[in-house]
Design a protein around this motif. Structure first.
Motif, short mmCIF file in Angstrom:
data_model
loop_
_atom_site.label_atom_id
_atom_site.label_comp_id
_atom_site.label_asym_id
_atom_site.label_seq_id
_atom_site.Cartn_x
_atom_site.Cartn_y
_atom_site.Cartn_z
N GLY A 20 0.82 -1.21 0.00
CA GLY A 20 0.00 0.00 0.00
C GLY A 20 0.85 1.25 0.00
N CYS A 21 1.91 1.26 0.77
CA CYS A 21 2.81 2.41 0.80
C CYS A 21 3.51 2.57 -0.54
N ALA A 22 3.94 1.46 -1.09
CA ALA A 22 4.64 1.52 -2.37
C ALA A 22 3.69 2.03 -3.45
N SER A 23 2.47 1.54 -3.46
CA SER A 23 1.56 1.99 -4.51
C SER A 23 1.13 3.43 -4.26
N GLN A 24 1.05 3.89 -3.02
CA GLN A 24 0.73 5.29 -2.76
C GLN A 24 1.85 6.18 -3.27
N ALA A 25 3.10 5.72 -3.06
CA ALA A 25 4.24 6.47 -3.58
C ALA A 25 4.18 6.52 -5.11
N SER A 26 3.80 5.40 -5.72
CA SER A 26 3.68 5.36 -7.18
C SER A 26 2.58 6.30 -7.64
N ILE A 27 1.47 6.32 -6.93
CA ILE A 27 0.36 7.20 -7.27
C ILE A 27 0.79 8.66 -7.14
N ASP A 28 1.49 8.97 -6.06
CA ASP A 28 1.98 10.34 -5.87
C ASP A 28 2.94 10.73 -7.00
N SER A 29 3.80 9.80 -7.36
CA SER A 29 4.75 10.05 -8.44
C SER A 29 4.01 10.28 -9.76
N LEU A 30 3.03 9.45 -10.04
CA LEU A 30 2.25 9.60 -11.26
C LEU A 30 1.47 10.91 -11.25
N HIS A 31 0.94 11.28 -10.10
CA HIS A 31 0.20 12.54 -9.98
C HIS A 31 1.13 13.72 -10.27
N SER A 32 2.35 13.65 -9.74
CA SER A 32 3.32 14.71 -9.97
C SER A 32 3.68 14.79 -11.46
N GLU A 33 3.87 13.63 -12.09
CA GLU A 33 4.19 13.61 -13.52
C GLU A 33 3.02 14.15 -14.34
N MET A 34 1.80 13.81 -13.95
CA MET A 34 0.62 14.31 -14.66
C MET A 34 0.52 15.83 -14.55
N GLU A 35 0.83 16.38 -13.39
CA GLU A 35 0.81 17.83 -13.22
C GLU A 35 1.85 18.49 -14.12
N THR A 36 3.04 17.87 -14.20
CA THR A 36 4.10 18.40 -15.05
C THR A 36 3.68 18.35 -16.51
N ILE A 37 3.10 17.23 -16.93
CA ILE A 37 2.65 17.09 -18.31
C ILE A 37 1.54 18.08 -18.61
N SER A 38 0.62 18.26 -17.67
CA SER A 38 -0.47 19.20 -17.87
C SER A 38 0.06 20.63 -18.01
N LYS A 39 1.02 21.00 -17.18
CA LYS A 39 1.61 22.33 -17.26
C LYS A 39 2.32 22.52 -18.60
N THR A 40 3.06 21.51 -19.02
CA THR A 40 3.75 21.59 -20.30
C THR A 40 2.76 21.73 -21.45
N ALA A 41 1.68 20.97 -21.40
CA ALA A 41 0.66 21.05 -22.44
C ALA A 41 0.00 22.43 -22.46
N ASN A 42 -0.27 22.98 -21.29
CA ASN A 42 -0.86 24.32 -21.22
C ASN A 42 0.10 25.38 -21.77
N ASP A 43 1.38 25.23 -21.43
CA ASP A 43 2.38 26.16 -21.96
C ASP A 43 2.45 26.08 -23.49
N ALA A 44 2.42 24.85 -24.01
CA ALA A 44 2.45 24.67 -25.46
C ALA A 44 1.21 25.27 -26.11
N LEU A 45 0.06 25.08 -25.48
CA LEU A 45 -1.18 25.65 -26.02
C LEU A 45 -1.12 27.18 -26.03
N ASN A 46 -0.61 27.77 -24.96
CA ASN A 46 -0.48 29.22 -24.91
C ASN A 46 0.48 29.74 -25.97
N GLU A 47 1.59 29.02 -26.18
CA GLU A 47 2.54 29.42 -27.22
C GLU A 47 1.92 29.29 -28.60
N ALA A 48 1.14 28.25 -28.82
CA ALA A 48 0.47 28.07 -30.11
C ALA A 48 -0.54 29.19 -30.36
#
Length: 93
Positions: A20-48
């Motif tokens: 459970g701890c390992a999967s929570q860490a994985s979920i947190d890591s995935l959430h962090s990566e999703m936020e980064t990807i979302s920010k990058t996508a928003n930046d790309a959209l704004n530049e476009a």
């Protein structure tokens, strides 16, 4: 027998807790990566969008320049026609 069952249950709980701890860490890591990807996508959209605005501005300026060039060409043609008439008139005298 009860002690053995208790040990097995304790080991199972520990494994479940660790998993459970390992999967929570994985979920947190995935959430962090999703936020980064979302920010990058928003930046790309704004530049476009900004690039689209700049493209429209450039297109408007090109249209204006083309209009002015056409007007200048018409004026030059008119001046050439007048010069030709003046030259022909002077040759007739």
């Amino acid at each position: 027998m009860v002690k053995k069952a208790a040990r097995v249950l304790l080991v199972a709980l520990c494994i479940g807790w660790i998993a459970g701890c390992a999967s929570q860490a994985s979920i947190d890591s995935l959430h962090s990566e999703m936020e980064t990807i979302s920010k990058t996508a928003n930046d790309a959209l704004n530049e476009a969008r900004r690039a689209g605005e700049l493209s429209q501005q450039a297109n408007a300026k090109a249209s204006e320049a083309s209009k002015e060039a056409n007007e200048a060409a018409a004026m030059a043609e008119d001046a050439n026609s007048k010069l030709d008439r003046m030259f022909k008139k002077s040759m007739m005298k």
